[in-house]
Design an enzyme around this catalytic site. Structure first.
Site, PDB file in Angstrom:
ATOM      1  N   GLY A   1       0.778  -1.234   0.000  1.00  0.00           N
ATOM      2  CA  GLY A   1       0.000   0.000   0.000  1.00  0.00           C
ATOM      3  C   GLY A   1       0.804   1.275   0.000  1.00  0.00           C
TER       4      GLY A   1
ATOM      5  N   GLY B   1       2.451   2.351  -2.532  1.00  0.00           N
ATOM      6  CA  GLY B   1       2.443   2.960  -3.861  1.00  0.00           C
ATOM      7  C   GLY B   1       3.484   2.418  -4.821  1.00  0.00           C
TER       8      GLY B   1
ATOM      9  N   GLU C   1      15.866   8.725  18.855  1.00  0.00           N
ATOM     10  CA  GLU C   1      16.473   8.916  17.530  1.00  0.00           C
ATOM     11  C   GLU C   1      17.280  10.202  17.467  1.00  0.00           C
ATOM     12  OE1 GLU C   1      16.650   6.559  15.426  1.00  0.00           O
ATOM     13  OE2 GLU C   1      15.260   5.326  16.575  1.00  0.00           O
TER      14      GLU C   1
HETATM   15  P1  ADP Z   1       1.648  -1.298  -3.364  1.00  0.00           P
HETATM   16  O1  ADP Z   1       1.867  -1.757  -4.760  1.00  0.00           O
HETATM   17  O2  ADP Z   1       2.865  -0.685  -2.744  1.00  0.00           O
HETATM   18  O3  ADP Z   1       1.037  -2.312  -2.483  1.00  0.00           O
HETATM   19  P2  ADP Z   1      -0.256   0.376  -4.642  1.00  0.00           P
HETATM   20  O4  ADP Z   1       0.589   1.080  -5.629  1.00  0.00           O
HETATM   21  O5  ADP Z   1      -1.036  -0.766  -5.158  1.00  0.00           O
HETATM   22  O6  ADP Z   1       0.609  -0.097  -3.412  1.00  0.00           O
HETATM   23  O7  ADP Z   1      -1.196   1.432  -3.929  1.00  0.00           O
HETATM   24  C1  ADP Z   1      -2.584   1.243  -3.853  1.00  0.00           C
HETATM   25  C2  ADP Z   1      -3.306   2.560  -3.978  1.00  0.00           C
HETATM   26  O8  ADP Z   1      -3.001   3.414  -2.880  1.00  0.00           O
HETATM   27  C3  ADP Z   1      -2.903   3.343  -5.193  1.00  0.00           C
HETATM   28  O9  ADP Z   1      -3.646   2.965  -6.297  1.00  0.00           O
HETATM   29  C4  ADP Z   1      -3.171   4.769  -4.766  1.00  0.00           C
HETATM   30  O10 ADP Z   1      -4.529   5.094  -4.931  1.00  0.00           O
HETATM   31  C5  ADP Z   1      -2.880   4.745  -3.302  1.00  0.00           C
HETATM   32  N1  ADP Z   1      -1.513   5.189  -3.032  1.00  0.00           N
HETATM   33  C6  ADP Z   1      -0.529   4.458  -2.473  1.00  0.00           C
HETATM   34  N2  ADP Z   1       0.594   5.167  -2.346  1.00  0.00           N
HETATM   35  C7  ADP Z   1       0.340   6.393  -2.849  1.00  0.00           C
HETATM   36  C8  ADP Z   1       1.118   7.583  -3.012  1.00  0.00           C
HETATM   37  N3  ADP Z   1       2.397   7.635  -2.622  1.00  0.00           N
HETATM   38  N4  ADP Z   1       0.534   8.646  -3.582  1.00  0.00           N
HETATM   39  C9  ADP Z   1      -0.749   8.599  -3.967  1.00  0.00           C
HETATM   40  N5  ADP Z   1      -1.526   7.511  -3.850  1.00  0.00           N
HETATM   41  C10 ADP Z   1      -1.012   6.417  -3.287  1.00  0.00           C
HETATM   42 ZN    ZN Z   2      18.409   3.198  18.716  1.00  0.00          ZN
END
Ligand code: ADP
Ligand code: ZN
Ligand code: MG
Length: 589
Positions: free
Chosen positions: A167, A169, A388
């Protein structure tokens, strides 16, 4: 019933005809049913239905013509049923894959080339991953203007690996690269490669790369590569094992086999770097690794901006606040927070989403996540920040250390916070000076908690183990203790020789000496850290507060905080008796 008749060959049939033993014949296309003079029935097929009728008539056999409809249908069915069966099987095997593909070939790759119909995703849709973005702009540039690089003989990375929790991105980012570069994007999920039938995965890999090379420049995206690239341990059955191995090998062969002139960039993503086969990470394969972490406050704010772009918000909505109260949320969770809020607002037939909707959505998602340690309470957060900050300040003040890169109190895997120094992998030899400073930095976290909070937490557990290991190496391996001397000792329980079978090669007495030397090294590190932090109390205060606020702090920001506190100190203490007693060596911006 006709079909139960015994079948004659055409020769036999002609023979009967010549002997005048045939009484009547029913012709239906190529099918012939005959009654002989003994009133037996046979069937046969004629290669020449038109000529046959004439011959029969010449022999004055009774000829009945019939439409061959029923038989045709039967014939059709005998062909159609197996075809149908194959299609059903194929359909079921593909069902997991929601997207369509043009080829019906089972062994073909399931890569999906994103078409024009898809909405093009660009970097505008990705927020809160500034570091990754810069690096990826370079790749986009290469895909767009390959000549610019090849002219100089530059070797462009073939493989880029995205590491990060679900999640964050990763998939989105890969799509954005393709969108930015305007090149085809072949995406495939690692688990699509792994089939029950050995060899299918491997042939899919080859197929995928064949397609990619045909369409270069392009991007091949392998999502969840751990499904193929997970190393042997901990995987399923033996057959699955072998299939996985073959698929992985095929992947490695393909990656080694194409040159940078091919302009195919392979991007892979995983959230399980721990189980990834090291072979994948060798030079020339996935040698660029980009770690993507859950966003900090600023990142969360930026992501909320992206996802509320096309959504009507009430004037009372404060996205800054929302970003602040959602530590640990990933991009995907923030996206679903906004969506959930829209659903809640929609249910009550509001025209806009207000703060209540967002709060309710947040709670709902938190309940769904139910992740321990995600919601960090204020007290924990403070002690993490202080811890930290302690590491960071000691690293900042001491000369001859690795430059500081970034401090963060965003939970990441098991570690709660992190202080990243610029990678030290290029250094092969460490001076004992450097290592003593390193010990002080490691102990800095615990020292800071004591200085600032007057109590220590369990947060330093990993640090202590690390410090002891380092100090033991200094004493036993690198001869850095005067009392023990320049000798190498193997401590049995450390397994320098690669296992618990290793024997101590020293006496009880030496063991005691080693222990006391290790202890005094660690203690020295702690004292050093403590002294620095006592002196830099104001810096520590400030940095802790800033960390609480921003969650991550980079080198430039730390410089600013440092300069500020120095100035304050000057002003409050008048004369320069407390001039900075050091120049932060090795940390020049
Ligand atoms: P991963 O592949 O890392 O599991 P995804 O790319 O499938 O995550 O992310 C799922 C959804 O979450 C995306 O389609 C988007 O809507 C949202 N999302 C995740 N990260 C971001 C980001 N950095 N910026 C904007 N939307 C994001
Ligand atoms: Zn430490
Ligand atoms: Mg993904």
């Amino acid at each position: 019933m006709e079909n139960r008749l015994s079948t004659l060959s055409y020769n036999e049939f002609v023979l009967l005809l010549e002997k005048d033993e045939i009484r009547e014949v029913h012709l239906a296309g190529n099918n012939v049913t005959l009654h002989d003079i003994y009133d037996r029935q046979f069937k046969t097929y004629t290669p020449d239905p038109d000529g046959l009728a004439d011959r029969l008539l010449a022999k004055s056999v009774k000829v009945y013509g019939a439409s061959d409809h029923s038989d045709r249908i039967w014939n059709l069915l005998t062909i159609a049923i197996p075809v149908l069966l194959i299609m059903i099987v194929w359909f079921m095997m593909n069902r997991r894959n929601t997207q369509t593909e043009s080829s019906a070939d089972f062994a073909k790759s399931r890569a999906v080339m994103s078409g024009q119909a898809d909405r093009i995703i660009t970097f505008r849709d990705v927020a809160g991953i500034p570091e990754a973005r810069d690096e990826l702009l370079e790749i986009v540039d290469f895909l767009q203007k390959p000549k610019k690089y090849s002219r100089l003989g530059a070797i462009i990375p073939k493989g880029v690996l995205f590491l990060g929790p679900p999640g964050t991105g990763k998939t989105l980012l890969a799509k954005a690269i393709a969108g930015e570069a305007g090149v085809p994007f072949f995406s495939i999920n690692g688990s699509d490669f792994v089939e029950k039938f050995v060899g299918v995965g491997a042939s899919r890999v080859r197929d995928l790369f064949r397609e990619a090379k045909k369409n270069s420049p392009c991007i091949v995206f392998i999502d969840e590569i751990d499904a193929v690239g997970g190393h042997r341990a901990g995987a399923g059955s033996a057959g699955g094992q072998e299939e996985r191995g073959q698929t992985l090998n095929a992947l490695l062969v393909e990656m080694d086999g194409f040159g940078s002139h091919e302009k195919v960039i392979v991007i892979a993503a995983t959230n399980r770097p721990d189980i990834l086969d090291p072979a994948l990470l060798r030079p020339g394969r996935f040698d660029r690794i980009i770690t993507i972490l859950p966003p900090d406050v600023k990142g969360r704010r930026a992501i909320l901006d992206v996802h509320t772009r096309n959504i009507k918000l009430a004037p009372d909505v404060n996205l800054d606040d929302l970003a602040r109260v959602t530590p640990g949320f990933t991009g995907a969770e923030l996206a679903s927070l906004v969506n959930e809020a829209a659903l809640i607002a929609g249910r009550t037939e509001k025209d806009v989403i207000d703060q209540d909707d967002l709060d309710m959505a947040k709670d709902r998602i938190l309940m769904g996540i139910e992740r321990k340690g995600l919601v960090i309470d204020e007290q924990d957060k403070r002690s993490m920040a202080c811890h930290e900050a302690g590491h960071a300040i000691v690293a900042w003040i001491l000369p001859d250390t690795d430059p500081l890169h970034k401090i963060s109190i965003i939970p990441r895997g098991k570690a709660m916070g992190s202080t990243q120094q610029q990678p030290i992998q290029d250094r092969y030899a460490y001076t004992d000076h450097y290592l003593r400073h390193r010990l002080a930095i490691i102990m800095g976290g615990r020292a800071a908690e004591e200085v600032l909070l007057g109590q220590i937490s369990t947060g330093a557990e990993g640090d202590l183990a690390q410090a002891v290991e380092l100090a033991t190496n200094m004493v036993c391996k690198w001869g850095m203790s005067e009392k023990v001397g320049p000798l190498a000792y193997f401590k049995a329980n450390q397994g320098f020789l690669g296992g618990p079978t290793a024997q101590n090669n020293f006496s009880e007495e030496t063991a005691r000496l080693i222990d006391s030397e290790v202890r005094s090294l660690v203690e020295e590190g702690y004292r050093c850290a403590r002294a620095i932090l006592d002196k830099e109390r104001r810096f520590l205060d400030q940095l802790t507060e800033s960390l609480l606020e921003a969650e991550t702090i980079d080198r430039q920001e730390m410089q600013i905080i440092h300069d500020c506190t120095q100035r304050e100190q000057h002003e409050s203490q008048g004369a320069c008796e407390n001039r900075p007693h050091h120049q932060p060596t090795g940390v020049e911006p």
